[in-house]
Design a protein around this motif. Structure first.
Motif, mmCIF file in Angstrom:
data_model
loop_
_atom_site.group_PDB
_atom_site.id
_atom_site.type_symbol
_atom_site.label_atom_id
_atom_site.label_comp_id
_atom_site.label_asym_id
_atom_site.label_seq_id
_atom_site.Cartn_x
_atom_site.Cartn_y
_atom_site.Cartn_z
ATOM 1 N N THR A 83 0.838 -1.202 0.000
ATOM 2 C CA THR A 83 0.000 0.000 0.000
ATOM 3 C C THR A 83 0.872 1.250 0.000
ATOM 4 O O THR A 83 0.594 2.213 -0.728
ATOM 5 C CB THR A 83 -0.935 0.016 1.222
ATOM 6 O OG1 THR A 83 -1.762 -1.149 1.206
ATOM 7 C CG2 THR A 83 -1.824 1.248 1.215
ATOM 8 N N ALA A 84 1.938 1.240 0.811
ATOM 9 C CA ALA A 84 2.851 2.387 0.868
ATOM 10 C C ALA A 84 3.557 2.596 -0.473
ATOM 11 O O ALA A 84 3.703 3.732 -0.947
ATOM 12 C CB ALA A 84 3.879 2.187 1.976
ATOM 13 N N LEU A 85 4.005 1.506 -1.094
ATOM 14 C CA LEU A 85 4.692 1.620 -2.390
ATOM 15 C C LEU A 85 3.743 2.152 -3.466
ATOM 16 O O LEU A 85 4.130 3.005 -4.277
ATOM 17 C CB LEU A 85 5.249 0.257 -2.801
ATOM 18 C CG LEU A 85 6.388 -0.303 -1.941
ATOM 19 C CD1 LEU A 85 6.752 -1.708 -2.382
ATOM 20 C CD2 LEU A 85 7.614 0.607 -2.005
ATOM 21 N N LEU A 86 2.521 1.664 -3.468
ATOM 22 C CA LEU A 86 1.528 2.157 -4.416
ATOM 23 C C LEU A 86 1.264 3.640 -4.188
ATOM 24 O O LEU A 86 1.144 4.425 -5.147
ATOM 25 C CB LEU A 86 0.233 1.354 -4.275
ATOM 26 C CG LEU A 86 -0.939 1.773 -5.166
ATOM 27 C CD1 LEU A 86 -0.571 1.628 -6.637
ATOM 28 C CD2 LEU A 86 -2.180 0.940 -4.846
ATOM 29 N N ALA A 87 1.210 4.035 -2.926
ATOM 30 C CA ALA A 87 0.955 5.440 -2.583
ATOM 31 C C ALA A 87 2.054 6.345 -3.123
ATOM 32 O O ALA A 87 1.773 7.433 -3.643
ATOM 33 C CB ALA A 87 0.850 5.592 -1.067
ATOM 34 N N MET A 88 3.301 5.914 -3.018
ATOM 35 C CA MET A 88 4.402 6.750 -3.494
ATOM 36 C C MET A 88 4.429 6.851 -5.014
ATOM 37 O O MET A 88 4.763 7.902 -5.570
ATOM 38 C CB MET A 88 5.728 6.210 -2.950
ATOM 39 C CG MET A 88 5.923 6.555 -1.482
ATOM 40 S SD MET A 88 7.447 5.912 -0.784
ATOM 41 C CE MET A 88 6.972 4.222 -0.477
ATOM 42 N N ALA A 89 4.053 5.760 -5.693
ATOM 43 C CA ALA A 89 3.971 5.810 -7.156
ATOM 44 C C ALA A 89 2.880 6.786 -7.584
ATOM 45 O O ALA A 89 3.066 7.593 -8.513
ATOM 46 C CB ALA A 89 3.688 4.416 -7.709
ATOM 47 N N ALA A 124 -3.215 17.955 -7.797
ATOM 48 C CA ALA A 124 -3.474 18.050 -6.363
ATOM 49 C C ALA A 124 -4.388 16.917 -5.901
ATOM 50 O O ALA A 124 -4.209 16.355 -4.817
ATOM 51 C CB ALA A 124 -4.102 19.404 -6.032
ATOM 52 N N PHE A 125 -5.363 16.564 -6.741
ATOM 53 C CA PHE A 125 -6.295 15.489 -6.406
ATOM 54 C C PHE A 125 -5.570 14.144 -6.352
ATOM 55 O O PHE A 125 -5.770 13.347 -5.426
ATOM 56 C CB PHE A 125 -7.417 15.460 -7.440
ATOM 57 C CG PHE A 125 -8.548 14.533 -7.098
ATOM 58 C CD1 PHE A 125 -9.359 14.767 -5.997
ATOM 59 C CD2 PHE A 125 -8.811 13.426 -7.887
ATOM 60 C CE1 PHE A 125 -10.411 13.908 -5.687
ATOM 61 C CE2 PHE A 125 -9.865 12.572 -7.588
ATOM 62 C CZ PHE A 125 -10.663 12.815 -6.478
ATOM 63 N N VAL A 126 -4.704 13.893 -7.328
ATOM 64 C CA VAL A 126 -3.950 12.638 -7.371
ATOM 65 C C VAL A 126 -3.002 12.547 -6.180
ATOM 66 O O VAL A 126 -2.860 11.489 -5.553
ATOM 67 C CB VAL A 126 -3.174 12.511 -8.700
ATOM 68 C CG1 VAL A 126 -2.256 11.292 -8.677
ATOM 69 C CG2 VAL A 126 -4.146 12.417 -9.873
ATOM 70 N N CYS A 127 -2.360 13.669 -5.836
ATOM 71 C CA CYS A 127 -1.490 13.690 -4.654
ATOM 72 C C CYS A 127 -2.290 13.382 -3.390
ATOM 73 O O CYS A 127 -1.776 12.776 -2.446
ATOM 74 C CB CYS A 127 -0.814 15.054 -4.518
ATOM 75 S SG CYS A 127 0.610 15.284 -5.612
ATOM 76 N N GLY A 128 -3.557 13.809 -3.375
ATOM 77 C CA GLY A 128 -4.415 13.509 -2.235
ATOM 78 C C GLY A 128 -4.622 12.014 -2.057
ATOM 79 O O GLY A 128 -4.642 11.508 -0.927
ATOM 80 N N PHE A 129 -4.773 11.269 -3.165
ATOM 81 C CA PHE A 129 -4.863 9.810 -3.078
ATOM 82 C C PHE A 129 -3.620 9.237 -2.411
ATOM 83 O O PHE A 129 -3.688 8.323 -1.591
ATOM 84 C CB PHE A 129 -5.021 9.205 -4.476
ATOM 85 C CG PHE A 129 -6.411 9.287 -5.033
ATOM 86 C CD1 PHE A 129 -7.460 8.610 -4.435
ATOM 87 C CD2 PHE A 129 -6.675 10.049 -6.160
ATOM 88 C CE1 PHE A 129 -8.752 8.683 -4.947
ATOM 89 C CE2 PHE A 129 -7.962 10.128 -6.680
ATOM 90 C CZ PHE A 129 -8.999 9.451 -6.073
#
Length: 454
Positions: A83-89, A124-129
């Motif tokens: 989940t963390a790796l997906l978040a950083m991508a 900004a929206f994508v960064c929010g994810f």
């Protein structure tokens, strides 16, 4: 021999735990780095569209509303690490979109707004994810690694210290890069900061890839569990969810509107470097959050989350009321750091100092509310974490409401909204945080679960 093997196993487990904690601390810093880009970048867009200052921030936090529950489910399905790796991508992609807004679609309009502005909002929206998923990973994991209770809160506060350090540097660097707002100010001025952020995400991805992280909630049997209850059955959790919604609005709204207040030279009385000064003053707010979290880390082993929350809510109310009631003509000298000029002092309305001091109060609220709200939830913690992440959308909604109040009633009058929200947190600490649903079973073995295939 058996004793030696047990000692080696214990030592190995201890090292893995330390590495996992450090990894979570690193992710905590990433959350703040990305989130706190919104307010400084908002000063650029506000120069073009006067009402748009908080829209990037709103898009950033609106993503939590859509990603909160799915992020909690990801912890169970693919685990904390993936989940963390997906978040950083995802975060890297969001930053790329914001960078593209500096040159793609410039001069073209759609529905009366520049196409590049839409690209910025999408970024900004994508960064929010991204930050939503990171928050979903970090908070329950640190609470778990600390063993819950006071020790769990202690680790959350320690991680929050790095979060605050990152939050201190972001508006400081952005304000210095933007400098004075002119007709020529654009997103290209902050591209160096966006490149740094992209590089940090790549580095973080590589680091977390190499770290072993415990996976206490991931189902390895390809099944999911349906429980007879949910976090919504716990009153203190539900009230804590509301508290998180309001708290993030407080944390973001105080420095966000403060930046607009100080950047408005007609109101603040500052000169042409008002934006740089505003960024530096806002950075002091985040710096004091760092100080507060470090102090809380030291005392949290002895002082409960409830006592800390009640204390900072009372002090916060007093500081914000003082800022509202003190005229802008009453001024005080505060230190300012501009990377182009250096350190100097300048006179600002004393209200700014009162609001900056609120950083000491907001510093411990997140960890305190989260810790109190999940206390006694047991197996329902992952679900609760996803719900909490949804409610972080308050950091987008409440500042927009406050910004509207600032435009309508004046900057300082808008802070009465903050006073009301702090009042709720005081209520939660005094009454709402008590677990009155201890009859609900929370252990995995305490009841027969219904297993369904994915």
């Amino acid at each position: 021999m058996a004793t030696l093997a047990m000692n080696e196993k214990s030592t190995s487990a201890g090292k893995s735990r330390v590495i996992a904690i450090i990894a979570m601390f690193f992710l905590f810093a990433m959350i703040s780095f990305v989130t706190n880009l919104a307010a400084p970048l908002g000063t650029i867009w506000k120069n073009t569209y006067s009402w748009s200052g908080m829209l990037g921030n709103l898009m950033n936090f609106a993503a939590y509303l859509f990603m909160g529950i799915p992020a909690g489910n990801l912890l169970v399905k693919i685990g904390y690490k993936r989940t963390a790796l997906l978040a950083m991508a995802v975060g890297f992609v969001g930053l790329v979109f914001q960078w593209l807004s500096s040159f793609v679609g410039v001069g073209a309009e759609m529905f009366g707004l520049g196409v590049n502005f839409y690209i910025y909002l999408l970024g900004a929206f994508v960064c929010g994810f991204s930050v939503c998923m990171l928050n979903t990973v970090v908070n329950p994991m640190l609470n778990l690694l600390g063993g819950g209770g006071k020790k769990g809160n202690q680790l959350v506060q320690a991680g929050g210290s790095l979060n605050s350090l990152s939050g201190t540097l972001t508006p400081l660097l952005a304000g210095s890069l933007i400098g004075a707002i002119t007709a020529n100010t654009s997103m290209t001025d902050v591209n160096p900061l966006l490149f740094i952020a992209m590089g940090v995400f790549v580095f973080a991805f590589l680091v977390i890839s190499a770290v072993q992280i415990p996976e206490p909630n991931m189902r390895k049997d390809g099944q999911k569990v349906k429980y007879s209850h949910s976090p919504w059955n716990f009153r203190h959790c539900v009230l804590g969810v509301v508290g998180i919604f309001l708290y993030v609005g407080i944390e973001v709204g105080i420095p966000g509107v403060l930046i607009f207040f100080l950047s408005d030279t007609a109101v603040s009385g500052l000169g042409e470097n008002a934006v740089a000064v505003a960024g530096s003053i806002a950075a002091m707010y985040w710096l004091l959050m760092l100080v507060g979290r470090l102090f809380s880390t030291v005392i949290s082993g002895a002082v409960s989350s409830r006592v800390q929350l009640i204390t900072v809510a009372v002090v916060g109310i007093c500081l914000v009321v003082a800022a509202i009631l003190t005229p802008a003509s009453v001024r005080v000298s505060m230190p300012v750091l501009d990377i182009n000029i250096g350190i100097f002092t300048t006179e600002v309305p004393i209200s700014a100092m009162f609001l900056v001091l609120c950083g000491l109060c907001t510093s411990v609220m997140w960890g305190g509310i989260f810790n109190l709200a999940v206390e006694g939830l047991g197996k329902y913690v992952p679900q609760a974490s996803g719900i909490f992440m949804m409610m972080v959308v308050g950091g987008g909604i409440m500042p927009v409401i406050q910004n509207w109040l600032a435009d309508t009633c004046g900057y300082m009058m808008s802070y009465w909204l903050v006073v009301a929200m702090l009042g709720y947190l005081l209520f939660y600490g005094l009454i709402g945080s008590k677990n009155v649903n201890k009859d609900i079973p929370v252990d995995e073995e305490s009841e027969q679960e219904v297993m369904d295939a994915l």
